[in-house]
Design an enzyme around this catalytic site. Structure first.
Site, PDB file in Angstrom:
ATOM      1  N   ASP A   7       0.823  -1.211   0.000  1.00 30.09           N
ATOM      2  CA  ASP A   7       0.000   0.000   0.000  1.00 30.09           C
ATOM      3  C   ASP A   7       0.863   1.270   0.000  1.00 30.09           C
ATOM      4  O   ASP A   7       2.091   1.200   0.042  1.00 30.09           O
ATOM      5  CB  ASP A   7      -0.930  -0.058   1.222  1.00 30.09           C
ATOM      6  CG  ASP A   7      -2.284   0.582   0.967  1.00 30.09           C
ATOM      7  OD1 ASP A   7      -2.408   1.368   0.015  1.00 30.09           O
ATOM      8  OD2 ASP A   7      -3.220   0.305   1.742  1.00 30.09           O
ATOM      9  N   GLU A  13      -1.200   1.684  -5.244  1.00 31.81           N
ATOM     10  CA  GLU A  13      -0.758   3.073  -5.213  1.00 31.81           C
ATOM     11  C   GLU A  13      -1.869   4.001  -5.677  1.00 31.81           C
ATOM     12  O   GLU A  13      -1.686   5.210  -5.781  1.00 31.81           O
ATOM     13  CB  GLU A  13       0.521   3.162  -6.070  1.00 31.81           C
ATOM     14  CG  GLU A  13       1.212   4.462  -6.166  1.00 31.81           C
ATOM     15  CD  GLU A  13       0.772   5.241  -7.396  1.00 31.81           C
ATOM     16  OE1 GLU A  13       1.279   6.340  -7.573  1.00 31.81           O
ATOM     17  OE2 GLU A  13      -0.083   4.751  -8.161  1.00 31.81           O
ATOM     18  N   TRP A  14      -3.045   3.409  -5.944  1.00 34.76           N
ATOM     19  CA  TRP A  14      -4.299   4.121  -6.271  1.00 34.76           C
ATOM     20  C   TRP A  14      -4.265   4.864  -7.605  1.00 34.76           C
ATOM     21  O   TRP A  14      -5.098   5.739  -7.860  1.00 34.76           O
ATOM     22  CB  TRP A  14      -4.673   5.102  -5.140  1.00 34.76           C
ATOM     23  CG  TRP A  14      -4.468   4.531  -3.770  1.00 34.76           C
ATOM     24  CD1 TRP A  14      -4.859   3.290  -3.339  1.00 34.76           C
ATOM     25  CD2 TRP A  14      -3.811   5.137  -2.658  1.00 34.76           C
ATOM     26  NE1 TRP A  14      -4.489   3.090  -2.028  1.00 34.76           N
ATOM     27  CE2 TRP A  14      -3.841   4.215  -1.594  1.00 34.76           C
ATOM     28  CE3 TRP A  14      -3.199   6.378  -2.465  1.00 34.76           C
ATOM     29  CZ2 TRP A  14      -3.278   4.493  -0.345  1.00 34.76           C
ATOM     30  CZ3 TRP A  14      -2.640   6.662  -1.227  1.00 34.76           C
ATOM     31  CH2 TRP A  14      -2.688   5.721  -0.185  1.00 34.76           C
ATOM     32  N   GLY A  15      -3.265   4.565  -8.424  1.00 33.31           N
ATOM     33  CA  GLY A  15      -3.233   5.180  -9.752  1.00 33.31           C
ATOM     34  C   GLY A  15      -2.664   6.574  -9.798  1.00 33.31           C
ATOM     35  O   GLY A  15      -2.662   7.222 -10.846  1.00 33.31           O
ATOM     36  N   ASP A  57     -10.186   3.614  -3.398  1.00 29.51           N
ATOM     37  CA  ASP A  57     -10.905   2.415  -2.930  1.00 29.51           C
ATOM     38  C   ASP A  57     -12.324   2.326  -3.488  1.00 29.51           C
ATOM     39  O   ASP A  57     -13.012   3.328  -3.653  1.00 29.51           O
ATOM     40  CB  ASP A  57     -10.998   2.424  -1.400  1.00 29.51           C
ATOM     41  CG  ASP A  57      -9.646   2.181  -0.768  1.00 29.51           C
ATOM     42  OD1 ASP A  57      -8.640   2.074  -1.508  1.00 29.51           O
ATOM     43  OD2 ASP A  57      -9.590   2.100   0.473  1.00 29.51           O
TER      44      ASP A  57
HETATM   45  C1  GLA Z   1      -6.006   1.446   1.519  1.00 26.15           C
HETATM   46  C2  GLA Z   1      -6.162   0.443   0.378  1.00 26.15           C
HETATM   47  C3  GLA Z   1      -7.301  -0.507   0.727  1.00 26.15           C
HETATM   48  C4  GLA Z   1      -7.001  -1.223   2.030  1.00 26.15           C
HETATM   49  C5  GLA Z   1      -6.762  -0.211   3.144  1.00 26.15           C
HETATM   50  C6  GLA Z   1      -6.248  -0.854   4.420  1.00 26.15           C
HETATM   51  O1  GLA Z   1      -7.104   2.278   1.615  1.00 26.15           O
HETATM   52  O2  GLA Z   1      -6.419   1.092  -0.824  1.00 26.15           O
HETATM   53  O3  GLA Z   1      -7.492  -1.452  -0.313  1.00 26.15           O
HETATM   54  O4  GLA Z   1      -5.876  -2.049   1.867  1.00 26.15           O
HETATM   55  O5  GLA Z   1      -5.803   0.778   2.762  1.00 26.15           O
HETATM   56  O6  GLA Z   1      -6.022   0.069   5.433  1.00 26.15           O
END
Ligand code: GLA
Length: 410
Positions: free
Chosen positions: A157, A190-192, A212
């Site tokens: 993450d 890394e959410w892009g 998310d």
């Molecule tokens: C981030 C990630 C999620 C999850 C949470 C856990 O938000 O994007 O998928 O793993 O952390 O805290």
């Protein structure tokens, strides 16, 4: 003579020292040959958040088998955030011993004895998103620990990473996994933000393309400093990324919300079909120990899974979009195709689709669906029912928030 001898000794020892010091070359490339089709499994986060322990993980593995999910391809049991305890005085990470009293090695042994694989979660920063110890500065030590435990998959993450550059940080953990020697799938979370689809294919096996997922079909959840996204919002964030995906390197639009109580059966189907069309990882996120038949039927539909697991690994594309009604195509092996008619609108939509009049061309992967020269047999992927051939127009209706997914076979 003496001087020459001394010189020789010096040259000899120097070359020895340099040889030893410099012959280790860091390997920043991921383990090859893993997840040549999108990974399938389960992850604890969507349903259980920080509430994880070894009982849940073992029971989930048991349920993956007894429900029939393993039989259709689900393999990875992934523990997300909050399994961590503290680091010891030598820096080694330990699980929370109250939640995982038998330790991770014993848990991995249990999972492996069932023919499944175990995944774990860490973070490139100082702390995970849930405030547990992150791997920053401990990458090589943590990778060694995970390898010793028998971990098969690492989700990594991006919280608390101030001052780090994503590509470099993920390369560090890849090098650490390589050095530890146990093949592990690396899931880049890394959410892009820093375009992981550009550098990710060489570094990891999948990369999140967005923030998310939120457990709704069509909504945005505002948390103040960040947002999470409904199934349709996540879908829209996949535009323009399909050329980056392929066998061993996948776009990851996040884990599934099927069976988590907020989607209707039609929305569950649409969610699953679209993740299949996207060649996305199929990581279920519900309580496998307590599923109703409808959830299980969605998660284990073999035709939809076959679309997702097709060996070509080509991500599907949106062919048209009119008033909340979308048509998607995905090229499959042997010249076959998957097609989805997705109805995002609040009312039912009629279809009158003339296969011979439409020009369906995948410019990126050079595939063409030509119903004028080839007659395809049509199968409803959800029901398995034969629906004639592409010689005749398809005339039917799709209910609101539902999907019709077809397989066209030569
Ligand atoms: C981030 C990630 C999620 C999850 C949470 C856990 O938000 O994007 O998928 O793993 O952390 O805290």
């Amino acid at each position: 003579m003496k001087l020459r001898f001394l010189l020789l000794i010096t040259v000899f020892t120097c070359s020895l020292a340099f040889g030893q010091g410099n012959n280790y070359v860091q390997n920043y490339s991921k383990f090859d040959g893993l997840v040549l089709t999108p990974p399938m499994g389960w992850n604890s986060w969507n349903r259980f958040a920080c509430n994880v322990d070894e009982k849940l993980i073992k029971e989930t593995a048991d349920a993956m088998i007894s429900s029939g999910m393993k039989k259709v391809g689900y393999t990875y049991i992934n523990i997300d955030d909050c399994w961590h305890g503290e680091r010891d005085s030598l820096g080694f990470i330990h699980p929370d011993m109250k939640r995982f009293p038998s330790g991770m090695k014993a848990l991995a042994d249990y999972i492996h004895s069932k023919g499944l694989k175990l995944g774990l979660y860490s973070d490139a920063g100082s702390q995970t998103c849930g405030g547990r110890p992150g791997s920053r500065g401990y990458e090589f030590q943590d990778a060694l620990t995970y390898a010793g435990w028998g971990i098969d998959y690492l989700k990594y993450d991006w919280c608390n990473t101030e001052g780090l550059k994503a590509e470099g940080a993920y390369k560090t953990i890849t090098a650490a996994l390589r050095k530890a020697g146990r093949p592990m799938v690396l899931s880049i979370c890394e959410w892009g933000t820093d375009k992981p689809w550009v550098w990710g294919p060489a570094v990891g096996h999948l990369w999140r393309t967005s923030g998310d997922i939120f457990n709704c079909f069509d909504c945005v959840e505002d948390h103040g400093t960040w947002k999470s996204w409904g199934v349709m919002q996540i879908l829209d964030k996949q535009d323009g990324l399909r050329q980056y995906a392929g066998p061993g390197h996948w776009n990851d639009p996040d884990m599934l919300e099927i069976g988590n109580g907020k989607l209707t059966p039609g929305e569950d189907r649409a969610h699953f079909s679209m993740w299949a069309m996207l060649a996305a990882p199929l990581i279920s996120g519900n309580d496998l120990r307590d599923m109703n038949q409808e959830t299980l039927d969605v998660l284990t539909n073999r035709n939809i899974i076959a679309i997702n697991q097709d060996v070509l690994g080509i991500q599907g594309f949106r062919y048209s979009k009119i008033n909340g009604f979308e048509i998607w195509f995905k090229p499959l092996n042997n010249g076959n195709w998957a097609v989805s008619f997705l109805n995002r609108s609040p009312e039912a939509k009629k279809i009158d689709f003339d296969w011979q009049a439409e020009k369906v061309k995948d410019e990126i992967f050079q595939k063409e669906l030509n119903a004028n020269t080839i007659v395809y047999n049509i199968k409803n992927a959800w029901t398995g029912k034969a629906l004639g051939t592409t010689r005749k127009s398809l005339k039917t209706e799709v209910p609101s928030h539902d999907i019709l997914t077809l397989i066209l076979e030569k």
